[in-house]
Design a protein around this motif. Structure first.
Motif, PDB file in Angstrom:
ATOM      1  N   VAL A 141       6.638  -3.745  16.857  1.00  0.00           N
ATOM      2  CA  VAL A 141       5.535  -3.804  16.211  1.00  0.00           C
ATOM      3  C   VAL A 141       5.581  -2.463  15.152  1.00  0.00           C
ATOM      4  N   SER A 142       5.817  -1.456  15.549  1.00  0.00           N
ATOM      5  CA  SER A 142       5.796  -0.161  14.512  1.00  0.00           C
ATOM      6  C   SER A 142       6.580  -0.613  13.587  1.00  0.00           C
ATOM      7  N   ALA A 143       8.037  -1.055  13.680  1.00  0.00           N
ATOM      8  CA  ALA A 143       8.844  -1.350  12.501  1.00  0.00           C
ATOM      9  C   ALA A 143       8.231  -2.416  11.499  1.00  0.00           C
ATOM     10  N   ILE A 144       7.476  -3.311  12.097  1.00  0.00           N
ATOM     11  CA  ILE A 144       7.199  -4.496  11.434  1.00  0.00           C
ATOM     12  C   ILE A 144       6.063  -3.813  10.374  1.00  0.00           C
ATOM     13  N   LYS A 162     -13.285  -5.491  -2.816  1.00  0.00           N
ATOM     14  CA  LYS A 162     -13.271  -6.712  -3.429  1.00  0.00           C
ATOM     15  C   LYS A 162     -11.908  -7.525  -3.751  1.00  0.00           C
ATOM     16  N   ILE A 163     -11.534  -7.799  -2.578  1.00  0.00           N
ATOM     17  CA  ILE A 163      -9.896  -8.326  -2.272  1.00  0.00           C
ATOM     18  C   ILE A 163     -10.382  -9.933  -2.761  1.00  0.00           C
ATOM     19  N   SER A 164      -9.391 -10.567  -3.910  1.00  0.00           N
ATOM     20  CA  SER A 164      -9.413 -11.619  -4.347  1.00  0.00           C
ATOM     21  C   SER A 164      -8.756 -12.657  -3.543  1.00  0.00           C
ATOM     22  N   GLU A 165      -8.680 -13.924  -3.677  1.00  0.00           N
ATOM     23  CA  GLU A 165      -7.760 -14.879  -2.862  1.00  0.00           C
ATOM     24  C   GLU A 165      -6.449 -14.537  -3.262  1.00  0.00           C
ATOM     25  N   SER A 166      -6.167 -14.393  -4.405  1.00  0.00           N
ATOM     26  CA  SER A 166      -4.844 -14.196  -5.030  1.00  0.00           C
ATOM     27  C   SER A 166      -4.338 -12.749  -4.331  1.00  0.00           C
ATOM     28  N   ASP A 167      -5.060 -11.776  -4.268  1.00  0.00           N
ATOM     29  CA  ASP A 167      -4.643 -10.570  -3.318  1.00  0.00           C
ATOM     30  C   ASP A 167      -4.261 -11.059  -2.055  1.00  0.00           C
ATOM     31  N   PHE A 168      -4.888 -11.505  -1.397  1.00  0.00           N
ATOM     32  CA  PHE A 168      -5.108 -12.016   0.194  1.00  0.00           C
ATOM     33  C   PHE A 168      -3.574 -12.993   0.243  1.00  0.00           C
ATOM     34  N   MET A 169      -3.461 -13.664  -0.686  1.00  0.00           N
ATOM     35  CA  MET A 169      -2.268 -14.389  -0.488  1.00  0.00           C
ATOM     36  C   MET A 169      -0.952 -13.519  -0.734  1.00  0.00           C
ATOM     37  N   HIS A 170      -1.152 -12.721  -1.718  1.00  0.00           N
ATOM     38  CA  HIS A 170       0.015 -11.691  -1.960  1.00  0.00           C
ATOM     39  C   HIS A 170       0.382 -10.871  -0.425  1.00  0.00           C
ATOM     40  N   ALA A 171      -0.737 -10.484  -0.010  1.00  0.00           N
ATOM     41  CA  ALA A 171      -0.530  -9.684   1.344  1.00  0.00           C
ATOM     42  C   ALA A 171       0.039 -10.778   2.155  1.00  0.00           C
ATOM     43  N   ILE A 172      -0.402 -12.024   2.510  1.00  0.00           N
ATOM     44  CA  ILE A 172       0.098 -12.795   3.234  1.00  0.00           C
ATOM     45  C   ILE A 172       1.543 -13.230   3.161  1.00  0.00           C
ATOM     46  N   ASP A 173       2.072 -13.077   1.982  1.00  0.00           N
ATOM     47  CA  ASP A 173       3.361 -13.649   1.638  1.00  0.00           C
ATOM     48  C   ASP A 173       4.321 -12.259   1.813  1.00  0.00           C
ATOM     49  N   ASP A 174       3.790 -11.280   1.634  1.00  0.00           N
ATOM     50  CA  ASP A 174       4.391  -9.814   1.983  1.00  0.00           C
ATOM     51  C   ASP A 174       4.870  -9.999   3.532  1.00  0.00           C
ATOM     52  N   ILE A 175       3.711 -10.312   4.223  1.00  0.00           N
ATOM     53  CA  ILE A 175       3.600 -10.076   5.507  1.00  0.00           C
ATOM     54  C   ILE A 175       4.675 -11.263   6.344  1.00  0.00           C
ATOM     55  N   LEU A 176       4.809 -12.633   5.726  1.00  0.00           N
ATOM     56  CA  LEU A 176       5.609 -13.615   6.000  1.00  0.00           C
ATOM     57  C   LEU A 176       7.171 -12.964   5.935  1.00  0.00           C
ATOM     58  N   LEU A 177       7.232 -12.518   4.669  1.00  0.00           N
ATOM     59  CA  LEU A 177       8.667 -12.013   4.256  1.00  0.00           C
ATOM     60  C   LEU A 177       9.142 -11.025   5.231  1.00  0.00           C
ATOM     61  N   VAL A 178       8.225 -10.009   5.725  1.00  0.00           N
ATOM     62  CA  VAL A 178       8.763  -9.026   6.534  1.00  0.00           C
ATOM     63  C   VAL A 178       8.810  -9.687   8.122  1.00  0.00           C
ATOM     64  N   LEU A 179       8.254 -10.804   8.390  1.00  0.00           N
ATOM     65  CA  LEU A 179       8.570 -11.281   9.899  1.00  0.00           C
ATOM     66  C   LEU A 179       9.736 -12.229   9.613  1.00  0.00           C
ATOM     67  N   ASP A 180      10.095 -12.793   8.454  1.00  0.00           N
ATOM     68  CA  ASP A 180      11.494 -13.422   8.279  1.00  0.00           C
ATOM     69  C   ASP A 180      12.672 -12.393   8.243  1.00  0.00           C
ATOM     70  N   ASN A 181      12.175 -11.408   7.682  1.00  0.00           N
ATOM     71  CA  ASN A 181      13.415 -10.288   7.706  1.00  0.00           C
ATOM     72  C   ASN A 181      13.679  -9.660   9.126  1.00  0.00           C
ATOM     73  N   HIS A 182      12.347  -9.917  10.153  1.00  0.00           N
ATOM     74  CA  HIS A 182      12.535  -9.402  11.373  1.00  0.00           C
ATOM     75  C   HIS A 182      12.808 -10.600  12.344  1.00  0.00           C
ATOM     76  N   LYS A 183      13.238 -11.550  11.764  1.00  0.00           N
ATOM     77  CA  LYS A 183      13.633 -12.652  12.389  1.00  0.00           C
ATOM     78  C   LYS A 183      12.885 -13.084  13.648  1.00  0.00           C
ATOM     79  N   VAL A 184      11.629 -13.070  13.406  1.00  0.00           N
ATOM     80  CA  VAL A 184      10.521 -13.321  14.236  1.00  0.00           C
ATOM     81  C   VAL A 184      10.239 -14.914  14.338  1.00  0.00           C
ATOM     82  N   ASP A 185      10.620 -15.503  15.662  1.00  0.00           N
ATOM     83  CA  ASP A 185      10.673 -17.000  15.778  1.00  0.00           C
ATOM     84  C   ASP A 185       9.470 -17.839  15.037  1.00  0.00           C
ATOM     85  N   ARG A 186       9.645 -18.857  14.695  1.00  0.00           N
ATOM     86  CA  ARG A 186       8.671 -19.931  13.982  1.00  0.00           C
ATOM     87  C   ARG A 186       7.304 -19.925  14.598  1.00  0.00           C
ATOM     88  N   ALA A 187       7.232 -20.183  16.031  1.00  0.00           N
ATOM     89  CA  ALA A 187       6.108 -20.455  16.519  1.00  0.00           C
ATOM     90  C   ALA A 187       5.372 -19.118  16.566  1.00  0.00           C
TER      91      ALA A 187
END
Length: 166
Positions: free
Chosen positions: A57-60, A122-147
């Protein structure tokens, strides 16, 4: 008559042996089923464990924050935090505790709620989606399982209203 008695005794003995074997077979099946259930329970890990526990979790979180800092669309939310290194580390520790608690770790989150944390940003929906994309990228880089990845994604989306709260 003796033959008849002998046959009856033999039939009774065979019946008793057959019943005993049937009971043993049922007991074996029950034991095998209990072992299967125990193995299934053993194999089920929390997302926290799948992420690698405290170290994972710390590394992620470190990677997510770094990715947010490099994302030109949302870096302005995170760059000011780096101006105070002690506060920046405290911020990351809060995020680590939040993620740990939310994924089944035995860590207690003592930070603010999502509305309070994001109030006034004042976080926009676009900001929120950019943050989600970053998080998903990191999870993929850490090989977090799909489920686990999908469960985390669902949790993040469930907080969307609180994060985008004006």
């Amino acid at each position: 008559m003796k033959t008849m008695n002998y046959l009856m005794v033999c039939a009774l003995a065979i019946s008793l042996v057959a019943c005993n074997q049937a009971e043993k077979s049922e007991e074996k099946e029950q034991i095998v089923e209990e072992v299967k259930v125990e193995k299934v329970v053993e194999k089920e890990k929390t997302i926290y464990e799948k992420l690698g526990g405290a170290e994972g979790v710390s590394a992620i979180v470190d990677d997510i924050v770094e990715t947010h800092l490099q994302n030109e669309h949302i870096s302005h939310y995170f760059a000011p935090l780096k101006e105070d290194p002690e506060y920046f580390e405290q911020f990351k520790d809060h995020v680590k505790a939040f993620l740990s608690t939310g994924t089944g770790g035995d860590v207690e989150y003592k930070g603010r709620d999502m509305v309070g944390t994001h109030k006034g940003l004042k976080i926009s929906e676009s900001d929120f989606m950019h943050a989600i994309d970053d998080i998903l990228l990191v999870l993929d880089n850490h090989k977090v399982d799909r489920a686990s990845r999908n469960e985390l994604l669902a949790t993040l989306y469930s907080m969307k209203g609180a994060v985008m709260h004006q």
